[in-house]
Design a protein around this motif. Sequence first.
Motif, PDB file in Angstrom:
ATOM      1  N   MET A 188       9.741  20.365  65.097  1.00 39.35           N
ATOM      2  CA  MET A 188      10.884  21.096  65.402  1.00 39.35           C
ATOM      3  C   MET A 188      11.875  20.342  65.487  1.00 39.35           C
ATOM      4  O   MET A 188      12.578  19.391  65.103  1.00 39.35           O
ATOM      5  N   ALA A 189      12.875  21.672  65.289  1.00 38.14           N
ATOM      6  CA  ALA A 189      14.175  21.007  64.258  1.00 38.14           C
ATOM      7  C   ALA A 189      15.010  19.679  65.606  1.00 38.14           C
ATOM      8  O   ALA A 189      15.228  20.304  66.766  1.00 38.14           O
ATOM      9  N   ALA A 190      15.649  19.481  65.280  1.00 34.81           N
ATOM     10  CA  ALA A 190      16.952  18.736  65.165  1.00 34.81           C
ATOM     11  C   ALA A 190      17.749  19.486  66.651  1.00 34.81           C
ATOM     12  O   ALA A 190      17.942  19.148  67.689  1.00 34.81           O
ATOM     13  N   HIS A 191      18.153  20.254  66.138  1.00 31.40           N
ATOM     14  CA  HIS A 191      19.046  21.412  67.720  1.00 31.40           C
ATOM     15  C   HIS A 191      17.947  22.285  68.609  1.00 31.40           C
ATOM     16  O   HIS A 191      17.297  22.242  67.377  1.00 31.40           O
ATOM     17  N   GLN A 192      18.606  22.609  69.653  1.00 33.71           N
ATOM     18  CA  GLN A 192      17.820  23.616  70.211  1.00 33.71           C
ATOM     19  C   GLN A 192      18.416  24.882  70.101  1.00 33.71           C
ATOM     20  O   GLN A 192      19.924  24.680  70.249  1.00 33.71           O
ATOM     21  N   PHE A 193      18.230  25.535  70.489  1.00 33.67           N
ATOM     22  CA  PHE A 193      18.555  27.011  71.085  1.00 33.67           C
ATOM     23  C   PHE A 193      17.551  27.865  72.144  1.00 33.67           C
ATOM     24  O   PHE A 193      16.765  26.609  72.318  1.00 33.67           O
ATOM     25  N   ARG A 194      18.148  28.020  73.028  1.00 29.45           N
ATOM     26  CA  ARG A 194      17.485  28.636  74.490  1.00 29.45           C
ATOM     27  C   ARG A 194      17.920  30.112  73.916  1.00 29.45           C
ATOM     28  O   ARG A 194      18.315  31.025  73.783  1.00 29.45           O
ATOM     29  N   GLY A 195      16.341  30.639  74.671  1.00 27.28           N
ATOM     30  CA  GLY A 195      15.934  31.626  75.029  1.00 27.28           C
ATOM     31  C   GLY A 195      16.986  32.492  76.423  1.00 27.28           C
ATOM     32  O   GLY A 195      17.665  31.990  76.981  1.00 27.28           O
ATOM     33  N   PRO A 196      16.995  34.080  76.368  1.00 28.83           N
ATOM     34  CA  PRO A 196      16.489  34.517  75.986  1.00 28.83           C
ATOM     35  C   PRO A 196      16.983  34.447  74.653  1.00 28.83           C
ATOM     36  O   PRO A 196      18.415  35.402  74.083  1.00 28.83           O
ATOM     37  N   SER A 197      16.108  35.499  73.674  1.00 29.79           N
ATOM     38  CA  SER A 197      16.653  35.610  71.716  1.00 29.79           C
ATOM     39  C   SER A 197      16.514  37.119  71.648  1.00 29.79           C
ATOM     40  O   SER A 197      15.347  37.922  72.345  1.00 29.79           O
ATOM     41  N   ASP A 198      17.901  37.373  71.002  1.00 34.89           N
ATOM     42  CA  ASP A 198      17.663  39.246  70.835  1.00 34.89           C
ATOM     43  C   ASP A 198      17.699  39.128  69.383  1.00 34.89           C
ATOM     44  O   ASP A 198      19.041  38.842  69.493  1.00 34.89           O
ATOM     45  N   LEU A 199      17.246  39.441  68.102  1.00 32.79           N
ATOM     46  CA  LEU A 199      17.044  39.215  66.919  1.00 32.79           C
ATOM     47  C   LEU A 199      17.679  40.183  65.994  1.00 32.79           C
ATOM     48  O   LEU A 199      17.638  40.832  64.829  1.00 32.79           O
ATOM     49  N   HIS A 200      18.309  42.007  67.236  1.00 31.00           N
ATOM     50  CA  HIS A 200      18.469  42.934  66.359  1.00 31.00           C
ATOM     51  C   HIS A 200      20.269  43.681  67.236  1.00 31.00           C
ATOM     52  O   HIS A 200      19.393  44.381  67.287  1.00 31.00           O
ATOM     53  N   LEU A 201      20.782  43.305  66.353  1.00 31.75           N
ATOM     54  CA  LEU A 201      22.209  43.702  66.403  1.00 31.75           C
ATOM     55  C   LEU A 201      23.208  44.041  65.797  1.00 31.75           C
ATOM     56  O   LEU A 201      23.665  43.675  65.171  1.00 31.75           O
ATOM     57  N   HIS A 202      23.663  45.008  65.987  1.00 33.82           N
ATOM     58  CA  HIS A 202      24.710  45.589  64.671  1.00 33.82           C
ATOM     59  C   HIS A 202      26.231  46.112  65.392  1.00 33.82           C
ATOM     60  O   HIS A 202      26.545  46.332  67.374  1.00 33.82           O
ATOM     61  N   SER A 203      27.636  45.382  64.234  1.00 32.67           N
ATOM     62  CA  SER A 203      28.980  45.576  65.109  1.00 32.67           C
ATOM     63  C   SER A 203      29.297  46.939  64.570  1.00 32.67           C
ATOM     64  O   SER A 203      28.407  47.886  63.265  1.00 32.67           O
ATOM     65  N   GLU A 204      31.059  47.259  64.268  1.00 30.92           N
ATOM     66  CA  GLU A 204      30.802  47.785  63.740  1.00 30.92           C
ATOM     67  C   GLU A 204      31.361  47.955  62.251  1.00 30.92           C
ATOM     68  O   GLU A 204      31.690  48.390  61.379  1.00 30.92           O
ATOM     69  N   ARG A 205      31.085  46.343  62.077  1.00 31.45           N
ATOM     70  CA  ARG A 205      30.968  46.031  60.265  1.00 31.45           C
ATOM     71  C   ARG A 205      29.764  47.055  59.221  1.00 31.45           C
ATOM     72  O   ARG A 205      30.025  47.140  58.132  1.00 31.45           O
ATOM     73  N   SER A 206      28.551  47.618  60.438  1.00 30.99           N
ATOM     74  CA  SER A 206      28.335  48.141  59.748  1.00 30.99           C
ATOM     75  C   SER A 206      27.990  49.630  60.826  1.00 30.99           C
ATOM     76  O   SER A 206      29.264  50.568  60.808  1.00 30.99           O
ATOM     77  N   ASP A 207      26.973  50.012  61.549  1.00 29.44           N
ATOM     78  CA  ASP A 207      27.182  51.414  62.103  1.00 29.44           C
ATOM     79  C   ASP A 207      27.347  51.495  63.833  1.00 29.44           C
ATOM     80  O   ASP A 207      26.549  51.823  64.860  1.00 29.44           O
ATOM     81  N   GLY A 208      27.091  49.811  64.125  1.00 33.49           N
ATOM     82  CA  GLY A 208      27.900  49.652  65.339  1.00 33.49           C
ATOM     83  C   GLY A 208      29.135  50.083  66.003  1.00 33.49           C
ATOM     84  O   GLY A 208      29.704  50.626  64.970  1.00 33.49           O
ATOM     85  N   THR A 209      29.614  50.415  67.403  1.00 36.57           N
ATOM     86  CA  THR A 209      30.430  50.559  67.911  1.00 36.57           C
ATOM     87  C   THR A 209      31.414  49.059  68.138  1.00 36.57           C
ATOM     88  O   THR A 209      32.923  49.773  68.995  1.00 36.57           O
ATOM     89  N   GLN A 210      31.593  48.167  68.606  1.00 33.50           N
ATOM     90  CA  GLN A 210      32.068  46.715  68.815  1.00 33.50           C
ATOM     91  C   GLN A 210      31.813  46.572  67.498  1.00 33.50           C
ATOM     92  O   GLN A 210      31.424  46.089  67.020  1.00 33.50           O
ATOM     93  N   THR A 211      33.679  45.234  67.844  1.00 31.93           N
ATOM     94  CA  THR A 211      33.432  44.108  66.958  1.00 31.93           C
ATOM     95  C   THR A 211      32.290  43.256  67.314  1.00 31.93           C
ATOM     96  O   THR A 211      31.686  43.516  67.991  1.00 31.93           O
TER      97      THR A 211
END
Length: 286
Positions: free
Chosen positions: A1-24
């Motif tokens: 297990m990695a030394a650092h921990q993350f917490r769920g829930p995890s959403d691994l597919h989000l887009h911003s205005e840097r491509s075709d999303g509408t938010q920064t």
Amino acid sequence: MAAHQFRGPSDLHLHSERSDGTQTPAEVMRSAHEHGVRTAALTDHDTTDGWAEAATAATSLGMTFLPGMEMSARYHGRSVHVLAYLIDPDDAPLRAEVTRVRSSRLDRARTMADRIARDYDLSWPDILAHTRDGATVGRPHIADALVAKGHVRDRTEAFSGILNPRGDYYVALYAPDPVTAVRLVVGAGGVPIVAHPAGRAGVLPDDVLRRMLDAGLAGFELAHRENRAEGVRTLRRLVDERALIVTGSSDYHGAGKPNLPGENTTSDDMVQRIIDTASGTAPIYS
């Protein structure tokens, strides 16, 4: 297990205005947090430009940021998207190919705009008005310009009509074949996952999938609103056979799509497998 921990829930597919999303990128992270997401990946098309802003916003909210990108690929005229997690953004072969894809996107958008302008009131400045400087220009930005001009009601109508791949205005995008895309992601220390692999176009042929797996494909995004049940069942058999990673994500685009952060999520054990497999870069923990 990695030394650092993350917490769920995890959403691994989000887009911003840097491509075709509408938010920064920062706004995307705030939206994800508001919907209960605690680990999030920014996966803009063919760019890592939003990573720094997203990471700062995510960690300020107590979230873990998992750097990613959605890489374009093509198979016999069909668009294939490869989610590339924890890549080294400075890897030379990957950067060169992504630069070529981005250049193709720009040339394609200009050509499509010229074709559409023959029949509709639409100019290149109209499209640029809906595109952030440095963003990956694509059909969604043309769609937004068509909406603003009153030619269509929304992006969905634009994609099904004026921007339809079978229509007269459409121009194909250059992108590498999916096996090459997988090799490039792996070569950059990343973890490649096929995005929405059981959508309307159906599952890729078995021989292509197996060549992608032999090249280092790590798994499939099986929990996604565009996937069809029959295709997911087919891919589940491959997942079981190869002990692959399975993800679930929203494919959030802000106002560009009805998808909401956290509507599909990835289990903690699968997120950990992605982190443990990668060597290109690391998550940013709060």
